[in-house]
Design a protein around this motif. Structure first.
Motif, PDB file in Angstrom:
ATOM      1  N   MET A   1       0.590  -1.484  -0.020  1.00  0.00           N
ATOM      2  CA  MET A   1       0.100   0.285   0.037  1.00  0.00           C
ATOM      3  C   MET A   1       0.427   0.620  -0.222  1.00  0.00           C
ATOM      4  N   SER A   2       0.550   1.890  -1.087  1.00  0.00           N
ATOM      5  CA  SER A   2       1.524   3.609  -0.540  1.00  0.00           C
ATOM      6  C   SER A   2       1.235   4.063   0.206  1.00  0.00           C
ATOM      7  N   ILE A   3       2.091   5.049   0.861  1.00  0.00           N
ATOM      8  CA  ILE A   3       2.009   5.978   1.448  1.00  0.00           C
ATOM      9  C   ILE A   3       0.643   7.080   1.549  1.00  0.00           C
ATOM     10  N   ARG A   4       0.587   7.346   0.413  1.00  0.00           N
ATOM     11  CA  ARG A   4      -0.451   7.847  -0.154  1.00  0.00           C
ATOM     12  C   ARG A   4      -1.897   7.144   0.782  1.00  0.00           C
ATOM     13  N   CYS A   5      -2.736   6.088   0.354  1.00  0.00           N
ATOM     14  CA  CYS A   5      -3.324   5.663   0.321  1.00  0.00           C
ATOM     15  C   CYS A   5      -3.500   5.330   1.767  1.00  0.00           C
ATOM     16  N   THR A   6      -2.472   5.299   2.426  1.00  0.00           N
ATOM     17  CA  THR A   6      -1.885   4.857   4.021  1.00  0.00           C
ATOM     18  C   THR A   6      -2.736   6.054   4.825  1.00  0.00           C
ATOM     19  N   VAL A   7      -2.507   7.283   4.242  1.00  0.00           N
ATOM     20  CA  VAL A   7      -2.953   8.538   4.536  1.00  0.00           C
ATOM     21  C   VAL A   7      -4.621   8.574   4.592  1.00  0.00           C
TER      22      VAL A   7
ATOM     23  N   PHE B   1      -6.914   8.747   7.717  1.00  0.00           N
ATOM     24  CA  PHE B   1      -7.525   9.977   7.806  1.00  0.00           C
ATOM     25  C   PHE B   1      -9.320   9.370   7.760  1.00  0.00           C
ATOM     26  N   PHE B   2      -9.500   9.095   6.802  1.00  0.00           N
ATOM     27  CA  PHE B   2     -10.520   8.178   6.636  1.00  0.00           C
ATOM     28  C   PHE B   2     -11.557   7.315   8.082  1.00  0.00           C
ATOM     29  N   ILE B   3     -10.614   6.726   8.678  1.00  0.00           N
ATOM     30  CA  ILE B   3     -11.116   5.837   9.610  1.00  0.00           C
ATOM     31  C   ILE B   3     -11.234   7.016  11.207  1.00  0.00           C
ATOM     32  N   ALA B   4     -10.443   8.284  11.143  1.00  0.00           N
ATOM     33  CA  ALA B   4     -10.727   8.757  12.316  1.00  0.00           C
ATOM     34  C   ALA B   4     -11.407  10.247  11.999  1.00  0.00           C
TER      35      ALA B   4
ATOM     36  N   ARG C   1       3.029   2.234   9.768  1.00  0.00           N
ATOM     37  CA  ARG C   1       2.376   2.037   9.114  1.00  0.00           C
ATOM     38  C   ARG C   1       1.184   1.769   8.339  1.00  0.00           C
ATOM     39  N   ARG C   2       0.781   1.449   9.289  1.00  0.00           N
ATOM     40  CA  ARG C   2      -1.059   0.714   9.640  1.00  0.00           C
ATOM     41  C   ARG C   2      -1.938   1.459   9.961  1.00  0.00           C
ATOM     42  N   PRO C   3      -3.036   1.967   8.870  1.00  0.00           N
ATOM     43  CA  PRO C   3      -4.139   2.329   8.163  1.00  0.00           C
ATOM     44  C   PRO C   3      -4.509   2.890  10.030  1.00  0.00           C
ATOM     45  N   LEU C   4      -4.693   1.307  10.344  1.00  0.00           N
ATOM     46  CA  LEU C   4      -6.170   1.825  11.934  1.00  0.00           C
ATOM     47  C   LEU C   4      -5.158   2.081  12.924  1.00  0.00           C
ATOM     48  N   MET C   5      -4.110   1.663  13.002  1.00  0.00           N
ATOM     49  CA  MET C   5      -3.182   2.461  13.794  1.00  0.00           C
ATOM     50  C   MET C   5      -2.696   3.788  13.746  1.00  0.00           C
TER      51      MET C   5
ATOM     52  N   ASN D   1      -6.832   5.516  14.654  1.00  0.00           N
ATOM     53  CA  ASN D   1      -6.976   5.729  16.255  1.00  0.00           C
ATOM     54  C   ASN D   1      -5.993   6.441  17.001  1.00  0.00           C
ATOM     55  N   ARG D   2      -4.298   6.032  16.466  1.00  0.00           N
ATOM     56  CA  ARG D   2      -3.759   7.583  17.104  1.00  0.00           C
ATOM     57  C   ARG D   2      -4.500   9.023  17.328  1.00  0.00           C
ATOM     58  N   ALA D   3      -4.078   9.288  15.956  1.00  0.00           N
ATOM     59  CA  ALA D   3      -4.804  10.755  15.457  1.00  0.00           C
ATOM     60  C   ALA D   3      -6.295  10.585  15.955  1.00  0.00           C
ATOM     61  N   ILE D   4      -7.241   9.952  16.385  1.00  0.00           N
ATOM     62  CA  ILE D   4      -8.538  10.099  17.365  1.00  0.00           C
ATOM     63  C   ILE D   4      -7.846   9.988  18.516  1.00  0.00           C
ATOM     64  N   ASP D   5      -7.025  10.037  19.170  1.00  0.00           N
ATOM     65  CA  ASP D   5      -6.631  10.489  20.657  1.00  0.00           C
ATOM     66  C   ASP D   5      -6.004  11.772  20.438  1.00  0.00           C
ATOM     67  N   THR D   6      -5.189  12.373  19.774  1.00  0.00           N
ATOM     68  CA  THR D   6      -4.802  13.117  19.648  1.00  0.00           C
ATOM     69  C   THR D   6      -5.686  14.541  19.690  1.00  0.00           C
TER      70      THR D   6
END
Length: 78
Positions: free
Chosen positions: A1-7, A11-14, A47-51, A54-59
């Motif tokens: 998975m590319s960095i762009r797709c990961t981001v 972002f979508f998850i959060a 690089r794990r999208p879910l992690m 989730n951390r972005a939500i915490d932040t």
């Protein structure tokens, strides 16, 4: 998975979670907080999208709590 797709995935998850929970604030500010949090984690090697999401939500929650405390302190000083 590319960095762009990961981001995008993180972002979508959060964003989706915060929107559904009713915690999402002004869109521009919210997006900046989430993207900054995701970027900071990417720099550490995560690089794990879910992690990332989730951390972005915490932040985001931490930042909103800090903003509320700052506003309350300012109001008390006036």
């Amino acid at each position: 998975m590319s960095i762009r797709c990961t981001v995008e995935s993180a972002f979508f998850i959060a964003w989706s979670f915060l929107e559904k929970s009713g915690e999402l604030g002004p869109p521009d500010n919210s997006a900046n907080i989430l993207l900054d949090a995701i970027e900071a984690q990417l720099k550490t090697g995560e690089r794990r999208p879910l992690m990332l999401g989730n951390r972005a939500i915490d932040t985001y929650r931490d930042q909103m709590a800090y903003n509320r405390l700052s506003a309350a302190r300012t109001a008390r000083l006036r």
